[in-house]
Design a protein around this motif. Structure first.
Motif, PDB file in Angstrom:
ATOM      1  N   GLN A   1      12.592  -8.589  -4.938  1.00  0.00           N
ATOM      2  CA  GLN A   1      13.359  -9.163  -5.830  1.00  0.00           C
ATOM      3  C   GLN A   1      14.105  -8.308  -6.744  1.00  0.00           C
ATOM      4  OE1 GLN A   1      10.246 -11.129  -8.036  1.00  0.00           O
ATOM      5  NE2 GLN A   1       9.241 -12.117  -6.039  1.00  0.00           N
ATOM      6  N   PHE A   2      13.500  -6.968  -6.941  1.00  0.00           N
ATOM      7  CA  PHE A   2      14.334  -6.501  -7.927  1.00  0.00           C
ATOM      8  C   PHE A   2      15.788  -5.959  -7.044  1.00  0.00           C
ATOM      9  CE2 PHE A   2      16.177  -1.738  -8.434  1.00  0.00           C
ATOM     10  CZ  PHE A   2      16.209  -1.813  -9.962  1.00  0.00           C
ATOM     11  N   PHE A   3      15.781  -5.790  -5.852  1.00  0.00           N
ATOM     12  CA  PHE A   3      17.105  -5.499  -5.214  1.00  0.00           C
ATOM     13  C   PHE A   3      17.897  -6.654  -5.004  1.00  0.00           C
ATOM     14  CE2 PHE A   3      14.371  -2.077  -3.006  1.00  0.00           C
ATOM     15  CZ  PHE A   3      14.841  -0.912  -3.814  1.00  0.00           C
ATOM     16  N   GLU A   4      17.471  -7.753  -4.808  1.00  0.00           N
ATOM     17  CA  GLU A   4      18.087  -8.881  -4.906  1.00  0.00           C
ATOM     18  C   GLU A   4      18.508  -9.225  -6.237  1.00  0.00           C
ATOM     19  OE1 GLU A   4      15.606 -11.380  -1.322  1.00  0.00           O
ATOM     20  OE2 GLU A   4      15.159 -11.820  -3.434  1.00  0.00           O
TER      21      GLU A   4
ATOM     22  N   GLN B   1       0.756  -1.252  -0.076  1.00  0.00           N
ATOM     23  CA  GLN B   1       0.001   0.013  -0.062  1.00  0.00           C
ATOM     24  C   GLN B   1       0.776   1.291   0.205  1.00  0.00           C
ATOM     25  OE1 GLN B   1      -2.926   1.827   3.244  1.00  0.00           O
ATOM     26  NE2 GLN B   1      -4.048   0.077   2.209  1.00  0.00           N
ATOM     27  N   GLN B   2       2.097   1.169   0.612  1.00  0.00           N
ATOM     28  CA  GLN B   2       2.996   2.336   0.676  1.00  0.00           C
ATOM     29  C   GLN B   2       3.255   2.549  -0.796  1.00  0.00           C
ATOM     30  OE1 GLN B   2       6.004   1.156   3.447  1.00  0.00           O
ATOM     31  NE2 GLN B   2       5.424   2.775   4.695  1.00  0.00           N
ATOM     32  N   ILE B   3       3.738   1.505  -1.659  1.00  0.00           N
ATOM     33  CA  ILE B   3       4.107   1.962  -2.791  1.00  0.00           C
ATOM     34  C   ILE B   3       3.130   2.311  -3.801  1.00  0.00           C
ATOM     35  CG2 ILE B   3       4.843   0.462  -5.099  1.00  0.00           C
ATOM     36  CD1 ILE B   3       6.133  -1.561  -2.901  1.00  0.00           C
ATOM     37  N   LEU B   4       1.844   1.710  -3.590  1.00  0.00           N
ATOM     38  CA  LEU B   4       0.579   2.335  -4.520  1.00  0.00           C
ATOM     39  C   LEU B   4       0.446   4.015  -4.022  1.00  0.00           C
ATOM     40  CD1 LEU B   4      -1.871  -0.428  -4.232  1.00  0.00           C
ATOM     41  CD2 LEU B   4      -0.521   0.385  -6.368  1.00  0.00           C
ATOM     42  N   LYS B   5       0.458   4.174  -2.801  1.00  0.00           N
ATOM     43  CA  LYS B   5       0.295   5.649  -2.403  1.00  0.00           C
ATOM     44  C   LYS B   5       1.378   6.485  -2.813  1.00  0.00           C
ATOM     45  CE  LYS B   5      -2.198   5.400   2.143  1.00  0.00           C
ATOM     46  NZ  LYS B   5      -3.035   6.227   2.846  1.00  0.00           N
ATOM     47  N   LEU B   6       2.630   6.015  -2.664  1.00  0.00           N
ATOM     48  CA  LEU B   6       3.661   6.909  -3.238  1.00  0.00           C
ATOM     49  C   LEU B   6       3.244   7.341  -4.842  1.00  0.00           C
ATOM     50  CD1 LEU B   6       6.596   7.936  -3.021  1.00  0.00           C
ATOM     51  CD2 LEU B   6       7.180   5.892  -4.136  1.00  0.00           C
ATOM     52  N   TYR B   7       2.792   6.031  -5.590  1.00  0.00           N
ATOM     53  CA  TYR B   7       2.572   6.465  -6.855  1.00  0.00           C
ATOM     54  C   TYR B   7       1.481   7.559  -7.129  1.00  0.00           C
ATOM     55  CZ  TYR B   7       0.865   5.475 -11.506  1.00  0.00           C
ATOM     56  OH  TYR B   7       0.437   5.226 -12.941  1.00  0.00           O
ATOM     57  N   GLU B   8       0.396   7.159  -6.190  1.00  0.00           N
ATOM     58  CA  GLU B   8      -0.904   8.037  -6.506  1.00  0.00           C
ATOM     59  C   GLU B   8      -0.694   9.637  -6.189  1.00  0.00           C
ATOM     60  OE1 GLU B   8      -3.953   6.334  -4.075  1.00  0.00           O
ATOM     61  OE2 GLU B   8      -3.800   4.822  -4.896  1.00  0.00           O
ATOM     62  N   HIS B   9       0.260   9.682  -5.089  1.00  0.00           N
ATOM     63  CA  HIS B   9       0.394  10.989  -4.452  1.00  0.00           C
ATOM     64  C   HIS B   9       1.677  11.898  -5.138  1.00  0.00           C
ATOM     65  CE1 HIS B   9      -2.657  11.102  -1.599  1.00  0.00           C
ATOM     66  NE2 HIS B   9      -2.466   9.929  -1.402  1.00  0.00           N
TER      67      HIS B   9
ATOM     68  N   LEU C   1       3.506  -6.208  -5.089  1.00  0.00           N
ATOM     69  CA  LEU C   1       4.572  -5.071  -5.266  1.00  0.00           C
ATOM     70  C   LEU C   1       5.699  -5.317  -4.257  1.00  0.00           C
ATOM     71  CD1 LEU C   1       2.102  -2.081  -6.226  1.00  0.00           C
ATOM     72  CD2 LEU C   1       3.932  -2.992  -7.628  1.00  0.00           C
ATOM     73  N   SER C   2       5.380  -5.457  -3.175  1.00  0.00           N
ATOM     74  CA  SER C   2       6.587  -5.422  -1.944  1.00  0.00           C
ATOM     75  C   SER C   2       7.541  -6.785  -2.492  1.00  0.00           C
ATOM     76  CB  SER C   2       6.017  -5.631  -0.707  1.00  0.00           C
ATOM     77  OG  SER C   2       5.484  -6.603  -0.602  1.00  0.00           O
TER      78      SER C   2
ATOM     79  N   VAL D   1       3.679  -2.123 -13.087  1.00  0.00           N
ATOM     80  CA  VAL D   1       5.021  -1.592 -13.592  1.00  0.00           C
ATOM     81  C   VAL D   1       5.323  -0.271 -13.040  1.00  0.00           C
ATOM     82  CG1 VAL D   1       6.084  -0.933 -15.584  1.00  0.00           C
ATOM     83  CG2 VAL D   1       4.690  -2.885 -15.672  1.00  0.00           C
ATOM     84  N   ARG D   2       4.274   0.755 -13.230  1.00  0.00           N
ATOM     85  CA  ARG D   2       4.627   2.338 -12.789  1.00  0.00           C
ATOM     86  C   ARG D   2       4.776   2.281 -11.402  1.00  0.00           C
ATOM     87  NH1 ARG D   2       0.303   4.100 -17.309  1.00  0.00           N
ATOM     88  NH2 ARG D   2       1.990   4.298 -19.034  1.00  0.00           N
ATOM     89  N   PRO D   3       3.770   1.959 -10.467  1.00  0.00           N
ATOM     90  CA  PRO D   3       4.064   2.005  -8.891  1.00  0.00           C
ATOM     91  C   PRO D   3       5.506   1.516  -8.606  1.00  0.00           C
ATOM     92  CG  PRO D   3       1.945   1.240  -9.485  1.00  0.00           C
ATOM     93  CD  PRO D   3       2.553   1.198 -10.573  1.00  0.00           C
ATOM     94  N   LEU D   4       5.645   0.378  -9.103  1.00  0.00           N
ATOM     95  CA  LEU D   4       7.019  -0.265  -8.722  1.00  0.00           C
ATOM     96  C   LEU D   4       8.269   0.721  -9.307  1.00  0.00           C
ATOM     97  CD1 LEU D   4       8.672  -2.777  -7.890  1.00  0.00           C
ATOM     98  CD2 LEU D   4       8.892  -3.580 -10.205  1.00  0.00           C
TER      99      LEU D   4
END
Ligand code: GTP
Ligand code: MG
Length: 575
Positions: free
Chosen positions: A440-443, A179-187, A434-435, A345-348
């Motif tokens: 996985q991206f960082f790993e 939800q943090q990822i989605l909020k960051l994207y939305e805002h 998303l989390s 894709v975009r929120p990530l």
């Protein structure tokens, strides 16, 4: 003959995307749920032609302005924004139902006689206006005559992203990292007003030269249109003399039959590049001397793609204007399509860009560090190479292209790929949230062999690195070029350290994901931990590497690092 044919084809293709547009306002498109890139761009150009921006003394002027401006037509959208100044400057963006009504409002505008007599007010026509106080006794008349009920005014701060504190609070209040990822994207993503403002800036440039170049088109690209832009992002603009000036509602494409009447044109005396530089110098002067709102004009003409940079004070916007290289425009189309393919894709990408910014890996000015664009390519590649891919390889899009997808730039660069992704039949079976994807991206990049491997988005896999660049991402549209050529060894190493740190931090966060709400409110958790302490980057123990606490700055002998890097270059000169 060949050149003529190529040019004719180029012109035809350039126009195709401009004209075959829906007559629908905003981003809604009647035919399908989601607009294609061309439909999106076309409808935004049309919207700009139906709009004006009026400076007012404060929000309280709205009713009076609305009543006054309604005499020219039906106002369908009204938005208010502020630009920081000594005091805040207030603006209203009004959209009419048709371009003719907006033109009527603009045509009715007067020049300021006081400025004109002192010689400092150049009488230039543009969609940027101001609303002067009514002469005494007339104010009431205007109100009575209009007899309208104003639309509710949307007050959106299209020019400023949330502050660090606001964002912290917002993320703290989320229920999960997802939800943090989605909020960051939305805002933080560029909002509707932000997009409108950017297309108005483009229209202003286009209209300014339309007398001599009636076919000119100022085309936004980059993060303003690819769906990866955040509030306050710059506007990348490409100005073409041979585009399409007016995209009016319901316009039909003229017959394709080649005309037998050919314009006489001025022969170019010098080579293409210096010709473009001279023309840009001239356009730069024109913008600087005549266009209202345009200030701090800088010419960067030695870069691989020469650009003019300026600030637009009525829009609080930084603009990079170029006149050659359409590949950036088509690259933006690819990114737009990737963003539309999967809602993750975009929120990530937003979270990863924000993380990179907060640990100082990216920087608004170009240099030896990774650019936002290269970072976005890293995210796209990560999503392609997953066991259950979320994105297809670009090669698959190229294979699925048909005749209507052919795009060859003036310099002969082939930007042909399927615009309709439905034709690919690609459906991701990846169910990670998303989390999980962020971790996985960082790993993934903690272990990526930047030393020997090059990233190919076209093939969706890593290839042997063809040269000694510290980081190699093959340019999807010009595969022999390296998008991240500017990245120094030191910066590449820093990226590896930071992704390890982030993986380590996020891994432990996943364990804490069941924190009670009261603790979540008080503590820094999830993305908040990723986004803090930008200057204190240390190597942390994790599951891949031996524990060792080292400051990043200790890792390098600065004098040596300097010799391993290419000279600072803007992205435009990097590839
Ligand atoms: P921000 O401005 O940082 O928000 O992101 P951006 O995507 O707009 O990046 P930038 O302004 O640096 O570049 C604008 C667009 O030009 C990108 O979206 C790409 O489409 C394209 N572009 C940027 N860098 C390169 C590059 O190295 N090679 C190529 N071919 N295109 C690039
Ligand atoms: Mg940009």
């Amino acid at each position: 003959m060949n050149t003529l044919m190529r040019r004719a084809q180029q012109l035809r293709l350039w126009r195709t995307y401009c004209i075959k547009q829906s007559a629908v306002a905003g981003t809604e498109v009647a035919s399908r749920g989601k607009p294609s890139y061309e439909e999106f761009i076309g409808s935004r150009h049309q919207q700009a032609q139906r709009s004006i921006v009026v400076q007012v003394s404060s929000e309280r002027s709205y009713t009076e302005l609305y009543n006054y401006c309604s005499r020219f037509g039906r106002i369908v959208i009204a938005q208010h924004y502020c630009v920081p100044h000594e005091d805040e400057l207030h603006y209203m963006l009004l959209e009419y139902a048709s371009a003719g009504e907006a033109a009527a409002a603009i045509n009715s505008s007067a020049y300021n006689a006081e400025l004109g007599s002192s010689g400092s007010g150049v009488p230039v026509r543009s969609p940027f206006l101001w609303f002067r106080a009514a002469a005494s006794g007339r104010r009431g008349l205007a109100k009575l005559a209009a007899n309208q009920h104003p639309l509710p005014l949307a007050t959106i701060d299209g020019t400023r992203p949330p502050t660090h504190e606001q964002l912290q609070q917002l993320l703290r209040g989320a229920e999960s990292i997802e939800q943090q990822i989605l909020k960051l994207y939305e805002h933080t993503r560029l909002n509707d007003l932000g997009v409108r403002m950017r297309f108005l800036a483009a229209l202003q440039v286009q209209q300014a030269i339309s007398g001599m170049f009636p076919d000119a088109l100022a085309q936004p690209f980059g993060s303003s249109v690819n769906g990866f832009g955040k509030m306050g992002c710059d506007l990348d603009l490409i100005l073409r003399f041979d585009g399409e000036t007016t995209i009016t509602d319901g316009q039909e494409m003229s017959a394709n039959e080649p005309s037998r009447l050919i314009y006489h044109t001025k022969e170019n005396m010098s080579n293409g590049r210096s010709q473009t530089q001279r023309q840009m110098e001239c356009i730069g002067d024109l913008l600087h001397l005549f266009l209202p709102g345009v200030c701090h004009v800088r010419r960067i003409l030695q870069a691989r793609v020469p650009i003019i940079k300026y600030h637009h004070e009525h829009l609080n916007l930084e603009v990079d204007l170029s006149m050659s290289n359409l590949t950036g425009f088509y690259m933006s189309e690819l990114l737009y399509m990737f963003g539309e393919l999967d809602p993750r894709v975009r929120p990530l990408t937003f979270s990863i860009r924000r993380w990179a910014q907060s640990c100082g890996l990216t920087n608004p000015s170009p240099g030896r560090w990774i650019s936002n664009f290269s970072l976005t390519c890293l995210v796209m590649y990560f999503l392609q190479q997953l066991r259950q891919p979320i994105l297809p390889a670009i090669g698959a899009l190229v294979k699925a292209a048909n005749a209507s997808d052919v795009r060859i730039t003036e310099d002969g660069i082939n930007c042909t790929f399927a615009r309709d992704t439905d034709r690919l039949g690609f459906r991701s079976r990846n169910t990670s949230n998303l989390s999980e994807l962020l971790l996985q991206f960082f790993e993934f990049y903690s272990q990526f062999d930047f030393h020997n491997r090059a990233i190919s988005l076209n093939e969706g896999r890593a290839l042997t690195k063809p040269d000694h660049s510290a980081m190699y991402i093959a340019n999807p549209l010009e595969q022999l070029l390296n998008v991240s050529k500017n990245v120094s060894l030191e910066e590449c190493e820093r990226l590896r350290i930071e992704v390890r740190n982030a993986a380590w931090m996020l891994e432990s966060e996943v364990e804490n994901s069941t924190l009670p709400e009261s603790e979540r409110q008080d503590q820094s958790w999830g993305l908040l931990n990723l986004f803090k302490h930008p200057e204190k980057s240390v190597i942390r123990p994790n599951m891949f590497f031996k524990p060792r606490m080292v400051e990043v700055s200790d890792l390098f002998d600065k004098s040596q690092a300097a010799t391993t890097a290419s000279p600072p270059v803007s992205y435009k000169s990097a590839t």
